[in-house]
Design an enzyme around this catalytic site. Structure first.
Site, PDB file in Angstrom:
ATOM      1  N   ASP A  98       0.854  -1.181   0.000  1.00 50.87           N
ATOM      2  CA  ASP A  98       0.000   0.000   0.000  1.00 50.87           C
ATOM      3  C   ASP A  98       0.895   1.238   0.000  1.00 50.87           C
ATOM      4  O   ASP A  98       1.886   1.293   0.736  1.00 50.87           O
ATOM      5  CB  ASP A  98      -0.869  -0.011   1.268  1.00 50.87           C
ATOM      6  CG  ASP A  98      -2.318   0.323   0.973  1.00 50.87           C
ATOM      7  OD1 ASP A  98      -2.547   1.424   0.444  1.00 50.87           O
ATOM      8  OD2 ASP A  98      -3.196  -0.501   1.279  1.00 50.87           O
ATOM      9  N   ASP A 199      -3.350   4.487  -2.214  1.00 52.52           N
ATOM     10  CA  ASP A 199      -4.463   4.981  -1.414  1.00 52.52           C
ATOM     11  C   ASP A 199      -4.952   6.340  -1.925  1.00 52.52           C
ATOM     12  O   ASP A 199      -4.142   7.252  -2.135  1.00 52.52           O
ATOM     13  CB  ASP A 199      -3.976   5.123   0.032  1.00 52.52           C
ATOM     14  CG  ASP A 199      -5.103   5.318   1.025  1.00 52.52           C
ATOM     15  OD1 ASP A 199      -5.944   4.431   1.130  1.00 52.52           O
ATOM     16  OD2 ASP A 199      -5.132   6.373   1.693  1.00 52.52           O
ATOM     17  N   GLU A 256      -6.520   3.717  -6.005  1.00 55.96           N
ATOM     18  CA  GLU A 256      -7.858   3.786  -5.415  1.00 55.96           C
ATOM     19  C   GLU A 256      -8.488   5.112  -5.863  1.00 55.96           C
ATOM     20  O   GLU A 256      -8.041   6.175  -5.452  1.00 55.96           O
ATOM     21  CB  GLU A 256      -7.769   3.735  -3.890  1.00 55.96           C
ATOM     22  CG  GLU A 256      -9.145   3.637  -3.248  1.00 55.96           C
ATOM     23  CD  GLU A 256      -9.168   4.020  -1.779  1.00 55.96           C
ATOM     24  OE1 GLU A 256     -10.078   3.567  -1.075  1.00 55.96           O
ATOM     25  OE2 GLU A 256      -8.294   4.780  -1.331  1.00 55.96           O
ATOM     26  N   HIS A 330     -11.441  -3.679   2.920  1.00 52.97           N
ATOM     27  CA  HIS A 330     -11.437  -3.365   4.351  1.00 52.97           C
ATOM     28  C   HIS A 330     -12.260  -2.122   4.701  1.00 52.97           C
ATOM     29  O   HIS A 330     -12.327  -1.766   5.862  1.00 52.97           O
ATOM     30  CB  HIS A 330      -9.992  -3.191   4.808  1.00 52.97           C
ATOM     31  CG  HIS A 330      -9.323  -2.036   4.113  1.00 52.97           C
ATOM     32  ND1 HIS A 330      -9.046  -2.061   2.759  1.00 52.97           N
ATOM     33  CD2 HIS A 330      -8.933  -0.821   4.551  1.00 52.97           C
ATOM     34  CE1 HIS A 330      -8.505  -0.902   2.420  1.00 52.97           C
ATOM     35  NE2 HIS A 330      -8.417  -0.135   3.479  1.00 52.97           N
ATOM     36  N   ASP A 331     -12.823  -1.456   3.702  1.00 52.13           N
ATOM     37  CA  ASP A 331     -13.581  -0.224   3.953  1.00 52.13           C
ATOM     38  C   ASP A 331     -15.094  -0.387   3.819  1.00 52.13           C
ATOM     39  O   ASP A 331     -15.828   0.601   3.934  1.00 52.13           O
ATOM     40  CB  ASP A 331     -13.162   0.870   2.960  1.00 52.13           C
ATOM     41  CG  ASP A 331     -11.754   1.370   3.206  1.00 52.13           C
ATOM     42  OD1 ASP A 331     -11.298   1.330   4.369  1.00 52.13           O
ATOM     43  OD2 ASP A 331     -11.109   1.809   2.233  1.00 52.13           O
TER      44      ASP A 331
HETATM   45  O1  TEU Z   1     -10.041   4.838   1.721  1.00 49.05           O
HETATM   46  C1  TEU Z   1     -10.599   5.986   1.153  1.00 49.05           C
HETATM   47  C2  TEU Z   1     -11.976   6.211   1.622  1.00 49.05           C
HETATM   48  O2  TEU Z   1     -12.327   7.183   2.224  1.00 49.05           O
HETATM   49  C3  TEU Z   1     -12.965   5.197   1.303  1.00 49.05           C
HETATM   50  O3  TEU Z   1     -13.719   4.965   2.442  1.00 49.05           O
HETATM   51  C4  TEU Z   1     -13.793   5.733   0.183  1.00 49.05           C
HETATM   52  O4  TEU Z   1     -15.105   5.524   0.499  1.00 49.05           O
HETATM   53  C5  TEU Z   1     -13.505   5.054  -1.117  1.00 49.05           C
HETATM   54  O5  TEU Z   1     -12.371   4.346  -0.996  1.00 49.05           O
HETATM   55  C6  TEU Z   1     -13.383   5.966  -2.318  1.00 49.05           C
HETATM   56  O6  TEU Z   1     -12.772   7.152  -2.148  1.00 49.05           O
HETATM   57  C7  TEU Z   1      -8.675   4.734   1.913  1.00 49.05           C
HETATM   58  C8  TEU Z   1      -8.351   3.500   2.716  1.00 49.05           C
HETATM   59  O7  TEU Z   1      -8.738   2.366   2.015  1.00 49.05           O
HETATM   60  C9  TEU Z   1      -9.004   3.625   4.065  1.00 49.05           C
HETATM   61  O8  TEU Z   1      -8.856   2.480   4.851  1.00 49.05           O
HETATM   62  C10 TEU Z   1      -8.404   4.824   4.759  1.00 49.05           C
HETATM   63  O9  TEU Z   1      -9.080   5.059   5.958  1.00 49.05           O
HETATM   64  C11 TEU Z   1      -8.477   6.080   3.906  1.00 49.05           C
HETATM   65  O10 TEU Z   1      -8.107   5.863   2.554  1.00 49.05           O
HETATM   66  C12 TEU Z   1      -7.518   7.121   4.438  1.00 49.05           C
HETATM   67  O11 TEU Z   1      -6.199   6.706   4.239  1.00 49.05           O
END
Ligand code: TEU
Ligand code: CA
Length: 553
Positions: A98, A199, A256, A330-331
């Site tokens: 990551d 990320d 992402e 994981h989100d």
């Molecule tokens: O996630 C980004 C984030 O805010 C997601 O919940 C969002 O809904 C989607 O991905 C599209 O933008 C990343 C990580 O995966 C997450 O675990 C972290 O908390 C976040 O970034 C901050 O680093």
């Protein structure tokens, strides 16, 4: 389309904190992953995406990095990590790491320095602005509730944090900062890793002038995201990164990139664009959320909408860029609890989702635990939660007068802790994850949903995944082929046709919990061969609940 390992490989995503605890401190760790390499290999996957393992105060479980070149103590040492990489490579499994460079931790020395004085060497690595009459510089809200700005006493300015106030956003306009990022990427690439998952990489360029959002629909704040996602400078930064770093290695990159259209997706991944190999788009993950507000605002979704999203992304990219496919990470809540049926049809719908995922175009990603059908988990009190996003949300809502029970109910099917409960290895204490006290509760259903029982059951979701992965790998049209989705507007069945000049596949899926009379046979050729299905024998003109069949025609 040019054939490459990262198009053909199936990826398995590991959330290390919840995977396997080797020393019984309740936290998954790198030696714990090494213990499970045989299991990972047995799935038939080719690539691991490892969520952050760098030094971090863990405000957001490692997505707040305080040292980009070292390993978090709870997870082990750099030597443990080197051994993991070596063990994976010996088993022909590649490793992507990551890369979290939209923000750092506020405990990173760049930030501790930058916050000391306005003329500090690192000041411009972050985004500082003066307040407006004692208020933040603009009305943007943080993804994790509250304003996206935090006041800094020492210098009298505010700094921008799209996520937690312990995750200050980095200033990509600064060339020195960009060079630091490129250097830390090379540090890991030179150790032999096989790429990066990046990320929120489409947040790194902010709209010039950081304007207020005119509608304050995002809670009481403006929605910052629309000022982040598709800024022209993003492409300059990624092309520079590609030129300086990525192009020098045989690696895979996946960005992402939520909240964008397929045309923007093409700009990021086009074969002629020299930016990224592929992105994660999130239209299907946001399908049941009303994003004007919080992720806990529910909205209905339909199967036809779901299919159109995948179809549009495919047609938007096909022939000119590469895509990805995933149903959980994981989100988000667990895929079987969102898109399948985690009760009566647990086994059938778990297999149906595997058949869908692994017959779609784009590089396929499996999130840990989905291969055994891990489900959402009930959290019985706020104190059982660990995720900063849900905790901050609840804190704010409690202050506004909501009660605990009501909040637990409202966040149940959306909160990120659902996907983060420890991996269920067997039916022993804590599902075999740890003999200590797990950092997040284990889903009480571990006695019936776990790896060991799944291994022993030829009819398990796990064994279906294994077979489906090997079918995908042995039938390249499932990877490189074009796609049509006949009867796309139907709300019950999903028919996927994958085809190339040489062959054709038809995937027939009943996404509902009742039987459907339908003439699916018309899509099959005379000599069609059934490669896999989740019922013993198919019945003509009828699909049983969550029935899934993959035919080679
Ligand atoms: O996630 C980004 C984030 O805010 C997601 O919940 C969002 O809904 C989607 O991905 C599209 O933008 C990343 C990580 O995966 C997450 O675990 C972290 O908390 C976040 O970034 C901050 O680093
Ligand atoms: Ca541990």
């Amino acid at each position: 389309m040019k054939e490459t390992w990262w198009k053909e490989g199936v990826v398995y995503q590991i959330y290390p904190r919840s995977f396997n605890d080797s020393n019984n401190d309740g936290i998954g760790d790198i030696p714990g992953i090494i213990e499970k390499v045989d299991y990972i290999k047995s799935l038939g996957v080719d690539i691991i995406w490892l969520c952050p393992v760098y030094k971090s105060p863990n405000d957001d479980n490692g997505y707040d990095i305080s040292d980009y070149r070292n390993i978090m103590d709870e997870f082990g040492t750099l030597a443990d990590w080197e051994l993991l990489l070596k063990t994976l490579h010996e088993n022909n499994i590649r490793l992507i790491m990551d890369l979290v460079v939209n923000h750092s931790s506020d405990e990173h020395y760049w930030f501790t320095e930058a916050s000391k004085s306005k003329d500090n060497k690192y000041r411009d690595y972050y985004i500082w602005r003066e307040g407006k009459d004692g208020n933040p510089p603009n009305n943007w809200g943080s993804v994790f509730s509250g304003p996206a700005w935090e006041y800094n006493e020492a210098t009298g300015d505010y700094y921008l944090h799209i996520f937690s106030k312990k995750q200050p956003d980095l200033n990509w306009e600064n060339q020195n900062l960009r060079n630091e990022v490129f250097d830390l990427m090379k540090f890991w690439l030179d150790k032999g890793i096989d790429g990066f998952r990046m990320d929120v990489i489409n947040f790194i360029a902010k709209a010039p002038g950081l304007p207020d959002d005119e509608e304050t629909s995002y809670g009481k704040y403006g929605n910052a995201i629309k000022f982040l996602v598709t800024q022209p400078k993003l492409h300059d930064y990624l092309q520079e990164m590609n030129r300086e770093v990525l192009s020098k290695y045989d690696i895979m990159t996946v960005g992402e990139c939520g909240h964008i259209t397929p045309d923007d997706g093409y700009l990021l991944t086009g074969e002629d664009r020299n930016e990224l190999n592929m992105i994660f788009q999130f239209d299907h993950m946001f399908i049941d959320m009303d994003l004007k507000g919080s992720r806990y605002n529910h909205k209905g979704w339909s199967l036809s909408e779901f299919k159109h999203i995948f179809y549009n992304w495919h047609k938007g990219l096909f022939g000119r860029a590469w895509g990805s496919v995933f149903l959980g990470n994981h989100d988000f809540a667990r895929s079987i609890s969102r898109f399948g049926n985690d009760k009566e049809f647990h086994n059938k719908s778990g297999k149906l989702l595997a058949a869908f995922l692994l017959s779609m175009p784009g590089t396929a990603f499996i999130y840990q635990g989905d291969e055994i059908g891990m489900t959402n988990c009930r959290f019985n009190s706020i104190s059982e939660h660990r995720d900063i996003e849900v905790l901050n949300y609840m804190k704010e809502a409690l202050a506004e007068g909501k009660n605990e029970q009501e909040l637990l109910e409202a966040t149940y099917s959306r909160n990120r802790d659902n996907a983060r409960t420890p991996m269920q290895w067997d039916s022993s204490v804590n599902g075999g994850f740890t003999n200590g006290d797990p950092w997040l509760k284990v889903n009480p259903n571990f006695k019936s949903i776990n790896v060991l029982d799944s291994e022993n059951d030829p009819d398990s979701i796990l064994n279906f995944y294994r077979k489906m992965i090997s079918i995908r790998k042995n039938n390249k049209t499932l990877i490189y082929g074009d796609m049509e989705m006949p009867e796309i507007d139907r709300e019950d069945i999903c028919i996927i046709e994958r085809f190339s000049d040489t062959d054709r596949y038809v995937i027939i899926l009943n996404f509902i919990d009742t039987e459907i009379n339908t003439d699916f046979v018309k899509y099959l050729s005379e000599e069609a061969e059934l490669l896999i299905s989740n019922y013993p024998e198919s019945e003509e003109n009828k699909l049983r609940p969550y029935e899934a069949m993959v035919y080679k025609c």
